[in-house]
Every structure is written in structure tokens, then in C-alpha cells.
Design an enzyme around this catalytic site. Structure first.
Site, PDB file in Angstrom:
ATOM      1  N   GLU A  51      -5.096  -5.253  10.696  1.00  0.00           N
ATOM      2  CA  GLU A  51      -4.069  -4.231  10.877  1.00  0.00           C
ATOM      3  C   GLU A  51      -4.324  -3.480  12.179  1.00  0.00           C
ATOM      4  O   GLU A  51      -5.164  -2.559  12.212  1.00  0.00           O
ATOM      5  CB  GLU A  51      -4.122  -3.232   9.727  1.00  0.00           C
ATOM      6  CG  GLU A  51      -3.878  -3.840   8.369  1.00  0.00           C
ATOM      7  CD  GLU A  51      -3.308  -2.809   7.400  1.00  0.00           C
ATOM      8  OE1 GLU A  51      -2.208  -3.039   6.910  1.00  0.00           O
ATOM      9  OE2 GLU A  51      -3.955  -1.779   7.180  1.00  0.00           O
ATOM     10  N   GLY A  68       2.698   1.927  10.652  1.00  0.00           N
ATOM     11  CA  GLY A  68       3.682   3.002  10.485  1.00  0.00           C
ATOM     12  C   GLY A  68       4.431   3.376  11.750  1.00  0.00           C
ATOM     13  O   GLY A  68       5.092   4.415  11.790  1.00  0.00           O
ATOM     14  N   GLU A  87      -6.627   4.450   8.085  1.00  0.00           N
ATOM     15  CA  GLU A  87      -6.428   5.877   7.786  1.00  0.00           C
ATOM     16  C   GLU A  87      -7.670   6.476   7.131  1.00  0.00           C
ATOM     17  O   GLU A  87      -7.974   7.654   7.315  1.00  0.00           O
ATOM     18  CB  GLU A  87      -5.167   6.046   6.912  1.00  0.00           C
ATOM     19  CG  GLU A  87      -3.907   5.804   7.745  1.00  0.00           C
ATOM     20  CD  GLU A  87      -2.713   5.283   6.969  1.00  0.00           C
ATOM     21  OE1 GLU A  87      -2.695   5.341   5.733  1.00  0.00           O
ATOM     22  OE2 GLU A  87      -1.767   4.792   7.635  1.00  0.00           O
ATOM     23  N   ASN A 121       0.871  -1.182   0.000  1.00  0.00           N
ATOM     24  CA  ASN A 121       0.000   0.000   0.000  1.00  0.00           C
ATOM     25  C   ASN A 121       0.903   1.226   0.000  1.00  0.00           C
ATOM     26  O   ASN A 121       1.517   1.534   1.020  1.00  0.00           O
ATOM     27  CB  ASN A 121      -0.885  -0.041   1.265  1.00  0.00           C
ATOM     28  CG  ASN A 121      -1.680   1.235   1.458  1.00  0.00           C
ATOM     29  OD1 ASN A 121      -1.808   2.048   0.539  1.00  0.00           O
ATOM     30  ND2 ASN A 121      -2.221   1.419   2.660  1.00  0.00           N
ATOM     31  N   HIS A 139      -9.333   0.941   5.196  1.00  0.00           N
ATOM     32  CA  HIS A 139      -8.030   1.117   5.860  1.00  0.00           C
ATOM     33  C   HIS A 139      -8.237   2.056   7.050  1.00  0.00           C
ATOM     34  O   HIS A 139      -9.040   2.986   6.982  1.00  0.00           O
ATOM     35  CB  HIS A 139      -7.023   1.706   4.866  1.00  0.00           C
ATOM     36  CG  HIS A 139      -5.618   1.691   5.388  1.00  0.00           C
ATOM     37  ND1 HIS A 139      -5.177   2.597   6.328  1.00  0.00           N
ATOM     38  CD2 HIS A 139      -4.575   0.865   5.133  1.00  0.00           C
ATOM     39  CE1 HIS A 139      -3.910   2.327   6.617  1.00  0.00           C
ATOM     40  NE2 HIS A 139      -3.518   1.279   5.901  1.00  0.00           N
ATOM     41  N   SER A 180       3.624  -2.472  10.233  1.00  0.00           N
ATOM     42  CA  SER A 180       5.084  -2.493  10.416  1.00  0.00           C
ATOM     43  C   SER A 180       5.734  -3.810  10.016  1.00  0.00           C
ATOM     44  O   SER A 180       6.690  -4.256  10.640  1.00  0.00           O
ATOM     45  CB  SER A 180       5.435  -2.117  11.863  1.00  0.00           C
ATOM     46  OG  SER A 180       5.033  -0.788  12.129  1.00  0.00           O
ATOM     47  N   LYS A 230       0.049   4.254  -0.223  1.00  0.00           N
ATOM     48  CA  LYS A 230      -0.617   5.427   0.382  1.00  0.00           C
ATOM     49  C   LYS A 230      -0.403   6.658  -0.512  1.00  0.00           C
ATOM     50  O   LYS A 230      -0.368   6.530  -1.730  1.00  0.00           O
ATOM     51  CB  LYS A 230      -0.095   5.652   1.799  1.00  0.00           C
ATOM     52  CG  LYS A 230      -0.119   4.385   2.643  1.00  0.00           C
ATOM     53  CD  LYS A 230       0.122   4.656   4.087  1.00  0.00           C
ATOM     54  CE  LYS A 230       0.279   3.339   4.830  1.00  0.00           C
ATOM     55  NZ  LYS A 230       0.282   3.494   6.258  1.00  0.00           N
TER      56      LYS A 230
HETATM   57  C1  PEP Z   1      -0.573  -0.071   5.923  1.00  0.00           C
HETATM   58  O1  PEP Z   1      -0.561   1.047   5.465  1.00  0.00           O
HETATM   59  O2  PEP Z   1      -1.520  -0.805   5.637  1.00  0.00           O
HETATM   60  C2  PEP Z   1       0.516  -0.504   6.781  1.00  0.00           C
HETATM   61  C3  PEP Z   1       0.425  -1.666   7.324  1.00  0.00           C
HETATM   62  O3  PEP Z   1       1.576   0.366   6.935  1.00  0.00           O
HETATM   63  P1  PEP Z   1       3.009   0.019   7.561  1.00  0.00           P
HETATM   64  O4  PEP Z   1       3.472  -1.274   6.945  1.00  0.00           O
HETATM   65  O5  PEP Z   1       3.884   1.168   7.190  1.00  0.00           O
HETATM   66  O6  PEP Z   1       2.841  -0.128   9.036  1.00  0.00           O
END
Ligand code: PEP
Length: 250
Positions: free
Chosen positions: A168, A174, A100, A10, A98, A212, A12
Site C-alpha cells: 500500500e 485515501g 496509519e 478495511n 497499516h 484507492s 478503519k
Molecule cells: C486502506 O485503508 O488500506 C486503503 C487502501 O484505503 P483506500 O482504499 O481508501 O485508499
């Protein structure tokens, strides 16, 4: 039951045209060394470059997806894009819900469900994201929060072919923090069991872990029971960081 893993990146709101194309070209080159990589590889770039990225990956074993779609097919929704537009541009998957989007755009489970249904109606595979906040985890509510999201965000016509679920934890996205493998395994087993109560082919649904994931922790996380791949943010931006994660599922 053996389930073909999905390793999804992803991007973003990151990347400009030429740099994104260069990273994707590197990834395609790595993947082209295998006739069948043994997993599905997906990159979800910003919507503006989906069509260009589809062109770059045509005939390769890397697929392109959207990061979000509107719940309606078309109409007066300034700034939005529809699932049909993503499909028309050559995308095969679309992330919905997601964290976000749930936070920045106040998307509720009901909205996420409608978006997943729109994605499927357009012929895309919906990647429905669920996850608890740190506060919810610390107060022992993780499993009930996840159950509620699964129950209310999944499309009503959910099948193992049209839907992927990504767990997630919001606090792991992040941040460099990850749950323990035991915690991930517990939530994934819980999601599988929730799915079994609403569908007959629950064992075939791919359950991704996201939060992460990087080269150094991917092997341990991807090897867990009921983990059928990963949704990767930061570490998907550079092919050199993403490829070691893909390799854990080859
Ligand atoms: C994500 O954006 O779905 C995500 C898991 O980000 P990150 O791997 O940076 O934690």
C-alpha cells in the site's frame, strides 16, 4: 501457481452499528448468489463490532478480521485488544502495520513483526502492510524501502498459509491516486522475489495491492502478475462500491 485471491475491506474508524450491519448484510446477500465466489472476501470493521459482524456473516462466504492487535496476549495495555480476543470473537484475519498505525502510533517494523507473530500464534492470518511514502518514491527509494519493511516486518515463522502481504503506497491511500500498473507490477514482483529468499512457499503467499482501489480501476490492478487481491479502504464502506471490486476476482 494458482493462488486464491483475497479481497479485503478495511473499514478503519468508520460506521455505527445499524448502518454497518446493513452494508454487511447487503454484501453477504450479493456473495450468497455464488456457491463459491472463487476468492476470499474479508471485512475488517472497528474492533467494537467484530463479534456482531461475525454473527451476521456466520455460515456465509464473507469473513471478518481485525484492523490491529497488540503484540501481547493479555495484560496492562489500556485501550488495546489482543489477537486472542479477535480470534475469540470469530475473526479469521488481522491487519498489522497499516501505514496509519505506523504513522499515528509510531509502529516500527519490529512492532509490526511482533504483532504479526501474535496474530499467527492466536490462529489468525496476518495481513502485513508495507508501502513507501511519496518522498521515498520520488527519491527512487521505493524498492529498498519495501525490501526493508518485508525483511523486518514479516513474522519469523512466515508461511503462505499464515501471512498475506499488502503493498500500500502511503501516498495512494485515501487520495484517489494510484501508481501505474507497471509500478504496481514492479513492486509486487520485487516482494515475491524478496519472499523467495526467505521462504520455500513464497509463490503461494497472497500479495494484495491497496491504495484507492475502486470499481473503475480494480480489474486492471487485480489482473497484474503477482497481484492476488486487494486491500480496500474507502470503497469497502458501501456494499454497492465494494462488490464490483470483489467481482473482478470471481
Ligand atoms: C486502506 O485503508 O488500506 C486503503 C487502501 O484505503 P483506500 O482504499 O481508501 O485508499
Amino acid at each position: 501457481m494458482s493462488v486464491r485471491p483475497l479481497i479485503a475491506g478495511n473499514w478503519k474508524m468508520n460506521g455505527l452499528g445499524s448502518e454497518s450491519a446493513a452494508q454487511l448484510t447487503d454484501l453477504v446477500e450479493q456473495a450468497s448468489e455464488y456457491k463459491d465466489v472463487g476468492c476470499d472476501i474479508l471485512i475488517c470493521p472497528p474492533a467494537l463490532i467484530v463479534r456482531e459482524m461475525v454473527t451476521l456473516t456466520k455460515g456465509t462466504n464473507v469473513q471478518i478480521g481485525g484492523q490491529d492487535c497488540h503484540m501481547n496476549v493479555s495484560g496492562a495495555h489500556t485501550g488495546d485488544i489482543s489477537a486472542e480476543m479477535l480470534k475469540d470473537a470469530g475473526a479469521t484475519y488481522c491487519i498489522v502495520g497499516h501505514s496509519e498505525r505506523r504513522t499515528d502510533h509510531l509502529e516500527t517494523n519490529e512492532v509490526v513483526k511482533a504483532k504479526a507473530e501474535a496474530a499467527i500464534a492466536a490462529g489468525l492470518i496476518a495481513i502485513v502492510c508495507v508501502g513507501e511514502t511519496l518522498e521515498e518514491r520520488e527519491s527512487g527509494k521505493t524498492l529498498s524501502v519495501i525490501s526493508n519493511q518485508v525483511k523486518n516486518s514479516l513474522p519469523s515463522d512466515v508461511t503462505a498459509q499464515n501471512t498475506v502481504v499488502a503493498y500500500e503506497p502511503v501516498w495512494a491511500i485515501g487520495t484517489g491516486k494510484t501508481p501505474t500498473p507497471d509500478d504496481v507490477a514492479e513492486v509486487h514482483a520485487h516482494i515475491r522475489s524478496d519472499l523467495k529468499s526467505v521462504m520455500s512457499d513464497a509463490d503461494g503467499v497472497r500479495l494484495l495491492y491497496g491504495g484507492s482501489v475502486k470499481g473503475s480501476n480494480a480489474a486492471e490492478l487485480m489482473a497484474l502478475e503477482h497481484v492476488n487481491g486487494g486491500l480496500v479502504g474507502g470503497a469497502s464502506l458501501k456494499a454497492g462500491d465494494f462488490w464490483p471490486i470483489v467481482e473482478t476476482s470471481i
